[in-house]
Write an enzyme that holds these catalytic residues in place. Structure first.
Site, PDB file in Angstrom:
ATOM      1  N   ASP A  46      -2.917   9.623  -6.209  1.00 48.96           N
ATOM      2  CA  ASP A  46      -2.462   9.390  -4.837  1.00 48.96           C
ATOM      3  C   ASP A  46      -3.206  10.206  -3.790  1.00 48.96           C
ATOM      4  O   ASP A  46      -2.677  10.417  -2.697  1.00 48.96           O
ATOM      5  CB  ASP A  46      -0.959   9.671  -4.732  1.00 48.96           C
ATOM      6  CG  ASP A  46      -0.133   8.437  -5.073  1.00 48.96           C
ATOM      7  OD1 ASP A  46      -0.361   7.388  -4.444  1.00 48.96           O
ATOM      8  OD2 ASP A  46       0.734   8.520  -5.962  1.00 48.96           O
ATOM      9  N   GLU A 147      -0.138  -0.208  -4.934  1.00 48.54           N
ATOM     10  CA  GLU A 147       1.102   0.169  -5.611  1.00 48.54           C
ATOM     11  C   GLU A 147       2.316  -0.381  -4.868  1.00 48.54           C
ATOM     12  O   GLU A 147       2.804   0.231  -3.924  1.00 48.54           O
ATOM     13  CB  GLU A 147       1.221   1.691  -5.726  1.00 48.54           C
ATOM     14  CG  GLU A 147       2.416   2.112  -6.581  1.00 48.54           C
ATOM     15  CD  GLU A 147       2.602   3.609  -6.661  1.00 48.54           C
ATOM     16  OE1 GLU A 147       2.171   4.317  -5.743  1.00 48.54           O
ATOM     17  OE2 GLU A 147       3.217   4.065  -7.652  1.00 48.54           O
ATOM     18  N   HIS A 174       7.295  -1.157  -6.023  1.00 55.05           N
ATOM     19  CA  HIS A 174       7.404   0.305  -6.029  1.00 55.05           C
ATOM     20  C   HIS A 174       8.891   0.587  -6.206  1.00 55.05           C
ATOM     21  O   HIS A 174       9.470   0.134  -7.206  1.00 55.05           O
ATOM     22  CB  HIS A 174       6.799   0.945  -4.771  1.00 55.05           C
ATOM     23  CG  HIS A 174       6.733   2.430  -4.887  1.00 55.05           C
ATOM     24  ND1 HIS A 174       7.556   3.276  -4.186  1.00 55.05           N
ATOM     25  CD2 HIS A 174       5.956   3.217  -5.663  1.00 55.05           C
ATOM     26  CE1 HIS A 174       7.291   4.529  -4.538  1.00 55.05           C
ATOM     27  NE2 HIS A 174       6.322   4.523  -5.422  1.00 55.05           N
ATOM     28  N   ASP A 310      -0.835  10.615 -12.213  1.00 52.43           N
ATOM     29  CA  ASP A 310      -0.020  10.585 -10.984  1.00 52.43           C
ATOM     30  C   ASP A 310      -0.291  11.817 -10.118  1.00 52.43           C
ATOM     31  O   ASP A 310       0.566  12.224  -9.327  1.00 52.43           O
ATOM     32  CB  ASP A 310       1.480  10.480 -11.327  1.00 52.43           C
ATOM     33  CG  ASP A 310       2.265   9.670 -10.289  1.00 52.43           C
ATOM     34  OD1 ASP A 310       1.682   9.291  -9.259  1.00 52.43           O
ATOM     35  OD2 ASP A 310       3.474   9.439 -10.501  1.00 52.43           O
TER      36      ASP A 310
END
Ligand SMILES: *[C@@H]1O[C@H](CO)[C@@H](O)[C@H](O)[C@H]1NC(C)=O
Ligand SMILES: *[C@@H]1O[C@H](CO)[C@@H](O)[C@H](O)[C@H]1NC(C)=O
Ligand SMILES: *[C@@H]1O[C@H](CO)[C@@H](O)[C@H](O)[C@H]1NC(C)=O
Ligand SMILES: [Zn+2]
Length: 419
Positions: A46, A147, A174, A310
């Site tokens: 991210d 996402e 999501h 992540d």
């Protein structure tokens, strides 16, 4: 047994003992040697969201060589032997029915700009071949994953356009339902199912993603949707950042019966490092993450495992996996647990490459299939920020209101005359 034979077997035993009893440093060295050849492909990072949150996407104001407030920067990437990354084009669910599409396009844009700004580090990639090319160039293949289905605003045209702009996976949801798919929170009971998993339009989308050659990402979907997609997709699926439910009973994780189907369909589960999904608590260690790798391997084989850290999307990471420089330490732990070089290489990169090649093959086999141009039913997407242009009803509504207006004018004229 002859003394010579005894001596030979003792020697063999000694050799195997010593070969096994490597020190921690030696495992790490072996991990780094393997990763120099086969660097890690990670399913979800991210950093683009951090760029929005901290810099409003003003990349000119950021130096990724020195940025130190994120899990990801260029020196850490190099130390971590990161060979390919699906950068997440994520925007929060609160943008749904507002500016989700614009914000998603901006996240796609910032990944492109990142590749242009650091061409010696990043290699923009949209195919398995591009990833292999990046490996040869010793650069980080940089792919884009969107996402959350809210990002396409219930439009196959928008999905396709994002594909043309380089997006190579879509996570179906999501943490909110869309007008065509339920999200994982329905499995916790905190949200109600609205679509029976996938609606008819949601199923159209799966078929269209197969045709386009876009990876279908089942992280963040409820178990019902996992089964529906595994049943109908012509290509293998990915879980870009999900761990094993049997090890930590969090609804974001993948249950054993689904792991079995991922094995049968030759897909991939890329393990998430977020403490809350690893141990179902606030704390975790690298060894706890390795337990997920071992479990998925036991249930579906080393052929269905990958890495989906992540990083920069979570607030708590395991001791020993604090940032992207740490992948080799996890690989060292897998080697220490008896994983073979081949199993490790599969998890690092070969499984994802196999899945992506298969997705590309399915796309090629569907080359003569026409794009799906059947829009979602208007009743499914009525909201204040959406007009109805193009839908047959909107024409009818339009002429009806014109008629009403004419009648009103006529009536007014009549009243004026008679008054
Ligand atoms: C992150 O990575 C660097 C190596 O680049 C390491 O020295 C550092 O200690 C790590 N940071 C944290 C917070 O663990
Ligand atoms: C998937 O297929 C299996 C076997 O055909 C069937 O038992 C199951 O009900 C299907 N599940 C869904 C969610 O479609
Ligand atoms: C699925 O499991 C079988 C048997 O356990 C194994 O032989 C096969 O390699 C696995 N498939 C994948 C893709 O790993
Ligand atoms: Zn996520």
């Amino acid at each position: 047994m002859s003394p010579r034979l005894i001596f030979a077997s003792c020697l063999a035993l000694w050799t195997s003992c010593c070969a096994l009893a490597l020190t921690d440093d030696q495992y790490l060295t072996r991990a780094k040697t393997l990763m120099a050849e086969t660097p890690v492909i990670d399913g979800h990072n991210d950093l683009p969201w951090q760029l929005r949150k901290n810099f409003n996407n003003q990349l000119n104001k950021v130096d990724l060589n020195t940025l130190d407030t994120t899990h990801t920067n260029i020196p850490k990437i190099k130390e971590g032997h990161l060979g390919a990354q699906f950068w997440s084009a994520y925007v929060p669910c609160e943008t749904q029915y507002k500016d989700a599409v614009r914000q998603t396009l901006e996240q796609i844009d910032v990944v492109h700009r990142m590749c242009w700004k650091y061409p010696e580090t990043f290699h923009y990639a949209t195919s398995s071949q591009d990833i292999e090319e990046a490996f040869r160039l010793k650069k980080v293949a940089s792919l884009i994953g969107v996402e959350g289905g809210h990002s396409i605003d219930s439009s196959l045209g928008t999905l396709r356009t994002m594909y043309y702009l380089g997006a190579r996976y879509l996570t179906l949801t999501h943490s909110c339902n869309t007008p065509w798919a339920d999200n994982w929170l329905v499995d916790t009971g905190s949200e109600l199912p609205e679509n029976g998993g996938l609606s008819a339009f949601g199923k159209q989308l799966i078929v269209e993603m197969n045709r386009l050659g876009m990876l279908i990402d089942l992280a963040h979907v409820p178990v019902e949707v996992m089964h529906q997609v595994l049943n109908m997709s012509k290509a293998p699926v990915i879980f870009s950042h999900s761990s094993a439910y049997a090890i930590c009973k969090h609804k974001r994780n993948v249950p054993d019966d689904v792991l079995a189907k991922v094995n049968q369909t030759e897909g991939i589960v890329m393990v998430n490092f977020y403490n809350d999904y690893v141990t179902c608590s606030k704390t975790a260690t690298l060894s706890d993450v390795a337990d997920h790798f071992d479990h998925i391997k036991k249930m579906g084989g080393a052929g269905i495992i990958g890495f989906g850290g992540d990083y920069d999307g979570v607030t708590r990471l395991p001791e020993g996996l604090e940032n992207v420089s740490k992948y080799p330490h996890l690989v060292a732990e897998l080697l220490r647990r008896g994983w073979t070089d081949e199993e490790v290489e599969a998890a690092l990169a070969k499984n994802l490459l196999r899945v992506m090649k298969k997705v590309e093959e399915v796309r090629d086999s569907l080359a003569s299939t026409l794009p799906d141009d059947l829009p979602i039913p208007y009743d499914d997407v009525k909201n204040p920020c959406r007009t109805s242009y193009g839908y047959p009803d909107s024409g009818a509504v339009h002429s009806l209101s014109t008629l009403t207006l004419l009648l009103a004018l006529a009536l007014q004229a009549f009243m004026t005359i008679t008054a």
